[in-house]
Design an enzyme around this catalytic site. Sequence first.
Site, PDB file in Angstrom:
ATOM      1  N   HIS A 184       0.589  -1.255   0.133  1.00  0.00           N
ATOM      2  CA  HIS A 184       0.355   0.129  -0.125  1.00  0.00           C
ATOM      3  C   HIS A 184       0.728   1.331   0.608  1.00  0.00           C
ATOM      4  O   HIS A 184       1.699   1.396   1.155  1.00  0.00           O
ATOM      5  CB  HIS A 184      -1.172  -0.334   0.691  1.00  0.00           C
ATOM      6  CG  HIS A 184      -1.929   1.022   1.332  1.00  0.00           C
ATOM      7  ND1 HIS A 184      -2.481   1.446   0.258  1.00  0.00           N
ATOM      8  CD2 HIS A 184      -2.872   1.221   1.705  1.00  0.00           C
ATOM      9  CE1 HIS A 184      -3.089   2.152   0.380  1.00  0.00           C
ATOM     10  NE2 HIS A 184      -3.362   2.231   1.446  1.00  0.00           N
ATOM     11  N   TYR A 189      -0.685   7.149   3.375  1.00  0.00           N
ATOM     12  CA  TYR A 189       0.277   6.601   4.302  1.00  0.00           C
ATOM     13  C   TYR A 189       1.120   6.586   4.372  1.00  0.00           C
ATOM     14  O   TYR A 189       1.689   6.415   3.253  1.00  0.00           O
ATOM     15  CB  TYR A 189      -0.999   5.170   4.329  1.00  0.00           C
ATOM     16  CG  TYR A 189      -2.333   5.184   4.738  1.00  0.00           C
ATOM     17  CD1 TYR A 189      -2.837   5.635   5.655  1.00  0.00           C
ATOM     18  CD2 TYR A 189      -3.318   4.696   3.404  1.00  0.00           C
ATOM     19  CE1 TYR A 189      -3.918   5.232   6.313  1.00  0.00           C
ATOM     20  CE2 TYR A 189      -4.340   4.659   4.251  1.00  0.00           C
ATOM     21  CZ  TYR A 189      -5.312   5.593   4.910  1.00  0.00           C
ATOM     22  OH  TYR A 189      -6.363   5.275   5.041  1.00  0.00           O
ATOM     23  N   ARG A 332     -16.774   0.678  -3.886  1.00  0.00           N
ATOM     24  CA  ARG A 332     -18.108   0.667  -3.523  1.00  0.00           C
ATOM     25  C   ARG A 332     -19.298  -0.625  -4.666  1.00  0.00           C
ATOM     26  O   ARG A 332     -20.008  -0.443  -3.715  1.00  0.00           O
ATOM     27  CB  ARG A 332     -18.081   2.193  -2.987  1.00  0.00           C
ATOM     28  CG  ARG A 332     -17.682   2.827  -2.481  1.00  0.00           C
ATOM     29  CD  ARG A 332     -17.902   4.124  -2.596  1.00  0.00           C
ATOM     30  NE  ARG A 332     -16.874   4.641  -3.987  1.00  0.00           N
ATOM     31  CZ  ARG A 332     -16.473   5.980  -3.747  1.00  0.00           C
ATOM     32  NH1 ARG A 332     -16.953   7.012  -3.634  1.00  0.00           N
ATOM     33  NH2 ARG A 332     -15.844   5.779  -5.179  1.00  0.00           N
TER      34      ARG A 332
HETATM   35  C1  FNR Z   1     -11.386   2.162   0.229  1.00  0.00           C
HETATM   36  N1  FNR Z   1     -10.309   1.719  -0.084  1.00  0.00           N
HETATM   37  C2  FNR Z   1      -9.207   1.704   0.275  1.00  0.00           C
HETATM   38  N2  FNR Z   1      -7.497   1.492  -0.429  1.00  0.00           N
HETATM   39  C3  FNR Z   1      -6.947   0.567  -0.103  1.00  0.00           C
HETATM   40  O1  FNR Z   1      -5.647   0.541  -0.916  1.00  0.00           O
HETATM   41  N3  FNR Z   1      -6.768  -0.493   0.555  1.00  0.00           N
HETATM   42  C4  FNR Z   1      -7.807   0.106   1.941  1.00  0.00           C
HETATM   43  O2  FNR Z   1      -8.142  -0.505   2.629  1.00  0.00           O
HETATM   44  C5  FNR Z   1      -8.817   0.900   1.437  1.00  0.00           C
HETATM   45  N4  FNR Z   1     -10.153   1.107   1.934  1.00  0.00           N
HETATM   46  C6  FNR Z   1     -11.260   0.975   1.836  1.00  0.00           C
HETATM   47  C7  FNR Z   1     -12.645   1.374   2.529  1.00  0.00           C
HETATM   48  C8  FNR Z   1     -13.845   1.234   1.501  1.00  0.00           C
HETATM   49  C9  FNR Z   1     -14.558   1.549   2.740  1.00  0.00           C
HETATM   50  C10 FNR Z   1     -13.885   2.260   0.688  1.00  0.00           C
HETATM   51  C11 FNR Z   1     -15.176   2.292   0.204  1.00  0.00           C
HETATM   52  C12 FNR Z   1     -12.607   1.803   0.392  1.00  0.00           C
HETATM   53  C13 FNR Z   1      -9.988   2.577  -1.517  1.00  0.00           C
HETATM   54  C14 FNR Z   1     -11.177   1.780  -2.847  1.00  0.00           C
HETATM   55  O3  FNR Z   1     -10.505   0.628  -2.678  1.00  0.00           O
HETATM   56  C15 FNR Z   1     -10.698   2.303  -4.043  1.00  0.00           C
HETATM   57  O4  FNR Z   1     -10.047   2.896  -4.567  1.00  0.00           O
HETATM   58  C16 FNR Z   1     -11.814   4.080  -3.868  1.00  0.00           C
HETATM   59  O5  FNR Z   1     -12.868   3.491  -3.349  1.00  0.00           O
HETATM   60  C17 FNR Z   1     -12.341   4.020  -5.173  1.00  0.00           C
HETATM   61  O6  FNR Z   1     -13.184   2.810  -6.177  1.00  0.00           O
HETATM   62  P1  FNR Z   1     -14.247   2.758  -6.136  1.00  0.00           P
HETATM   63  O7  FNR Z   1     -15.286   2.453  -4.325  1.00  0.00           O
HETATM   64  O8  FNR Z   1     -15.109   4.112  -6.588  1.00  0.00           O
HETATM   65  O9  FNR Z   1     -15.053   1.777  -7.172  1.00  0.00           O
END
Ligand code: FNR
Length: 369
Positions: A184, A189, A332
């Site tokens: 990550h 982060y 999401r």
């Molecule tokens: C996330 N996202 C995220 N990204 C990541 O790299 N590590 C993580 O642990 C998390 N945690 C996380 C929790 C929740 C509840 C959400 C909604 C999002 C970001 C996620 O992986 C993604 O990059 C973004 O949400 C954009 O994609 P969508 O939601 O538009 O498909």
Amino acid sequence: DPLPKLFQPLKIRGYTAKNRIWVSPMCMYSAKDGFSTNFHMSHYSQFAMRGAGLVMVEATGVLPEGRISPNCLGLWKDEHIDGLREIVSHMHEYGTVVGIQLGHGGRKGSTIPLQLYGTRDSLRSTIEEGAWPDKVYGPSAIAYDESHYTPKEMSLEQIKIVQQAFVDAAVRADKAGFDVVELHSAHGYLLFEFLSPLSNKRTDDYGGSFENRTRMLIEVVRGVRQVLPENKPLFVRISSTDWVDGGWEIEDTIRLAKILANEGVDLFDCSSAGNDPRQEIPLAPGYQVQFATKVKNEVSGMLSGAVGLITNGKIASEVIESDKADAIFVAREFLRNPSFVLSSAHELGINIKWPNQYERGRLKTNLHH
Ligand code: FNR
């Protein structure tokens, strides 16, 4: 008719994802002392049962203070392995490739779970909730904003400790049976904090020039690649840009991806933002796909994943069919609809295999052919 590329397999090293629709890592804030719970078993299995090609388990702390919240998953001790192994092995029964995102929250650590956002004046978790205010650190002593703890500047010794923690966690991830490890290095982060000149003001070998700011991640990649079996893929999630003037830019991402392609990284998972509250993000369907396309086209030997507001089969298929990325990560929409893979196939008029037990629920109408 051959299946559209979205539903064709993708082989990386020794592992083959059966399609290109992958579950993006999402923190669930449901762990206890880093341990997985029944929730994680149900949550991750549902995506495996319903056809996801790859599931990336959420950001998992390589140290206790590397968690984002006190409720995040961890792999900082061997005791964490068994619970995850059960989940991974169950998911494997459904033919899904399973990855884990290893992370360190850095200066954005010790915050409250997402479920509590909007209920407090600050995002800081409290001591009673398990916070670690004295152990919040980053490349420089600059807070993300006034809602977060102010980090301490890491010593060179601490840098080595954190690097070793990534390596040790990768060994544990391998032991737990994960097929893929993702680092990550996005969203503000720790690993990304080193990359961006907005959060890294160090004057030693780990700050200043591009070469110095990327040293932390490159050394972690080298260490992890060395302990990860040759047949297991290594991904890096990156914030492709800070979306702030003077910050990390897509050109930096390309330059870094070229270096990491030679260090055994197989795929760049191209996200953006999260490191500076001044960011201005042009949200729109597929708004980050452009970054995955640049990496794919400009970095030989590097695959790319696209993520962000990919919410239906049509957009997903367009991204893959027109070679804008090798795979898509969906977050999401999978929470709204864990059958996203199956419903996307239906939407596109394609017959893919459904889980035997669910076959009677297959949608029959509106198939184009
Ligand atoms: C996330 N996202 C995220 N990204 C990541 O790299 N590590 C993580 O642990 C998390 N945690 C996380 C929790 C929740 C509840 C959400 C909604 C999002 C970001 C996620 O992986 C993604 O990059 C973004 O949400 C954009 O994609 P969508 O939601 O538009 O498909």
